[in-house]
Every structure is written in structure tokens, then in C-alpha cells.
Scaffold this motif. Structure first.
Motif, PDB file in Angstrom:
ATOM      1  N   GLU A 168      -7.132 -36.618   9.896  1.00 36.87           N
ATOM      2  CA  GLU A 168      -7.032 -36.974  11.302  1.00 36.87           C
ATOM      3  C   GLU A 168      -6.126 -36.019  12.067  1.00 36.87           C
ATOM      4  N   GLY A 169      -5.023 -35.608  11.448  1.00 31.67           N
ATOM      5  CA  GLY A 169      -4.133 -34.661  12.121  1.00 31.67           C
ATOM      6  C   GLY A 169      -4.813 -33.336  12.415  1.00 31.67           C
ATOM      7  N   LYS A 171      -8.042 -32.937  12.855  1.00 33.74           N
ATOM      8  CA  LYS A 171      -9.027 -33.186  13.911  1.00 33.74           C
ATOM      9  C   LYS A 171      -8.379 -33.137  15.296  1.00 33.74           C
ATOM     10  N   ARG A 172      -7.190 -33.747  15.419  1.00 34.84           N
ATOM     11  CA  ARG A 172      -6.500 -33.725  16.709  1.00 34.84           C
ATOM     12  C   ARG A 172      -6.077 -32.306  17.084  1.00 34.84           C
ATOM     13  N   SER A 173      -5.605 -31.542  16.104  1.00 33.43           N
ATOM     14  CA  SER A 173      -5.203 -30.160  16.382  1.00 33.43           C
ATOM     15  C   SER A 173      -6.387 -29.320  16.829  1.00 33.43           C
ATOM     16  N   SER A 175      -9.087 -30.446  18.246  1.00 27.34           N
ATOM     17  CA  SER A 175      -9.503 -30.910  19.572  1.00 27.34           C
ATOM     18  C   SER A 175      -8.646 -30.300  20.663  1.00 27.34           C
ATOM     19  N   ARG A 176      -7.321 -30.254  20.440  1.00 26.37           N
ATOM     20  CA  ARG A 176      -6.437 -29.626  21.431  1.00 26.37           C
ATOM     21  C   ARG A 176      -6.722 -28.138  21.559  1.00 26.37           C
ATOM     22  N   GLN A 177      -7.000 -27.485  20.458  1.00 26.86           N
ATOM     23  CA  GLN A 177      -7.312 -26.056  20.508  1.00 26.86           C
ATOM     24  C   GLN A 177      -8.598 -25.803  21.291  1.00 26.86           C
ATOM     25  N   GLU A 179      -9.882 -27.741  23.602  1.00 22.86           N
ATOM     26  CA  GLU A 179      -9.631 -28.038  25.009  1.00 22.86           C
ATOM     27  C   GLU A 179      -8.896 -26.893  25.696  1.00 22.86           C
TER      28      GLU A 179
END
Length: 285
Positions: A168-169, A171-173, A175-177, A179
Motif C-alpha cells: 500500500e505504501g 501504491k501511494r508513492s 500515485s503521488r509521483q 500526479e
């Protein structure tokens, strides 16, 4: 006693011939072992006769077998922990080797595929695994096919990675990249559009400077656009070019009047200067 003999004869006449007949399907090949020894002839599809008790036939399916590989936990080259599952498509190329050289070849293929999957994932980084699946699939196919085709008589047709489960961590990283990358592209596109618009405006300004009448035409076009709106009040500036035209025409038609106006302006300036000098003198007294 006679009944027993009759039963034995019936068994020999009916049961033994029936056990000597074997049916091989169109998608199968038959491998016959006589007293445990391999016979060189491979039984083709159809009704085939064997010697009861002495011969034992093993049927081998020649169809392509689809085998899913269970999800495997692996660590990529750039130290990212993930879970990957895949699917293997293989078929039997040599039925004799598949029966003689390996015990239960589907289990053997499954074990080789699992270990090969972890090995290939460990040699690739995360970006390659996510963006270049074809390369990973081709490498998996080569690694699994090497120990199975020659010794076991199996051919690996295709290997495909089905799913890559990320933490999950991570995936969030990602996603921010993504964006941030989209925002950067949007800013670059907007800046490029403003630069192109400013270049076009500069070209238009130079063209209007070379042709003064173009500015008046653009003004009239703007007036037409504004007048199309209802309940709008329009204030028109008096064209400066027209004032200059009348000024030049007056000076050309009446030079005496222009000279008189000049003398009159000089007299007014002298009178104003004398008045200011008198004001300054009174202030000193």
C-alpha cells in the motif's frame, strides 16, 4: 467342478479379450510397457490391442495444458517486496520422455515455474516489471523451457505474468509521483501556449504598426463585437489621426493664421512671465 470350468472358459472368452482392447483418443498417444519394459512403438489414436496381464498402457494427452502459478512473494532488484502470480501454457512433445524420465510431470512443471518466477523477478527492477511485461514473459519462458524440453519432453508455449500486487505504501508513492508528473506536463503545456500566443500578438502588433489603418479596422471590429451584446453602453474615443489631419490641413490652407496664432502664443507666454516676476518681487518686499 463342471460349473467352475465353465465359468473359467466364459471369463477367458469374454473378459480377457475385452481387457486386451484399449481406445486411444484423438488428442492422446499411448505408451506401452511389457513386463515393465518400454516398447518402442507408440500407439496412435484408435482401438489398439495389447497383451492382457503382460502389457500396461499409459495414455498421454497431447493437448496444451494451462497451469496457473500460485502467487509468489519476491523482492525485485531495487529492493521492493511484492507478490506476483503467472500462468504457464505447455504441452507434451515427447510422450515417452514425459512418462519415463519424470514422475508426474504437471507437478514438476509447477515447481520449476514457481522457482523460476522468483528468480526472474529478483533480477528485474520495479519499472521493468510494470512497463515491460513482454520482456519478463520471454525470460520466464526461456528459464522454464530449458530444464523441461530436453529431459522431460515438454514444450513451454507461453508464460504470462497475470498480476503484480504492490504494498500500500508503494501504491501511494506511485500515485503521488504520477500526479506530480501530470501537473508538470500541464504547466509545461500552459507555458508553451502562452509563449506561442505572445509571439503571435507581437507579430500582430508589428503588422499594425506598419499599417496604421489596420488599427482602426481592428477598433471597428471590436465595436461590432461589443454592439452585438444587448444593454451595453459604448464610449468611442475620437481618433487622434483625424485631429492630426485637420491640424495639417489648417496649417497648409492659412499660413498667416498659423503665424498670427504663433505670435499670439508668444505674447501670452511673455505676459505670464512678467506676471510671475511681479509676484516674486512683491513677496520679497
Amino acid at each position: 467342478m463342471v460349473a467352475v470350468i465353465v465359468l473359467i472358459i466364459v471369463f477367458v472368452v469374454l473378459i480377457v479379450p475385452a481387457s486386451a482392447v484399449r481406445m486411444v483418443q484423438q488428442y492422446e498417444k499411448g505408451v506401452v510397457l511389457r513386463f515393465g519394459r518400454l516398447l518402442p512403438a507408440i500407439r496412435e489414436p484408435g482401438l489398439r490391442l495389447i497383451i492382457p496381464i503382460a502389457d500396461r498402457m499409459r495414455k498421454v494427452s497431447m493437448q496444451t495444458i494451462v497451469m496457473p502459478i500460485p502467487a509468489q512473494g519476491a523482492i525485485t532488484k531495487d529492493n521492493v517486496t511484492l507478490t506476483v502470480d503467472a500462468v504457464v501454457y505447455y504441452r507434451v512433445a515427447d510422450p515417452v520422455k514425459a512418462i519415463i524420465n519424470v514422475e508426474h510431470y504437471p507437478t514438476a512443471v509447477s515447481q520449476v515455474a514457481q522457482t523460476s518466477l522468483r528468480s526472474v523477478i529478483g533480477r528485474a527492477d520495479l519499472d521493468t516489471l510494470l512497463s515491460d511485461r513482454d520482456q519478463i514473459n520471454a525470460e520466464l519462458q526461456a528459464v522454464i523451457d530449458a530444464p523441461t524440453e530436453g529431459p522431460w519432453g515438454l514444450h513451454i508455449d507461453r508464460v504470462e505474468v497475470k498480476d503484480v500486487a504492490l504494498p500500500e505504501g508503494m501504491k501511494r508513492s506511485m500515485s503521488r509521483q504520477a500526479e506530480a508528473e501530470r501537473e508538470r506536463r500541464a504547466r509545461v503545456i500552459a507555458a508553451d501556449g502562452e509563449f506561442q500566443a505572445s509571439a503571435k500578438l507581437a507579430d500582430a502588433a508589428r503588422a499594425m504598426a506598419d499599417t496604421p489603418g489596420a488599427l482602426q479596422l481592428r477598433l471597428l471590429q471590436t465595436v461590432v463585437d461589443v454592439a452585438a451584446e444587448k444593454n451595453s453602453t459604448l464610449v468611442m474615443p475620437f481618433p487622434v489621426e483625424l485631429l492630426r489631419f485637420f491640424e495639417r490641413a489648417t496649417q497648409t490652407d492659412d499660413p498667416t493664421a498659423a503665424e498670427t496664432n504663433g505670435h499670439r502664443q508668444d505674447a501670452m507666454l511673455r505676459t505670464d512671465a512678467v506676471t510671475r516676476l511681479g509676484d516674486v518681487t512683491d513677496g520679497k518686499e
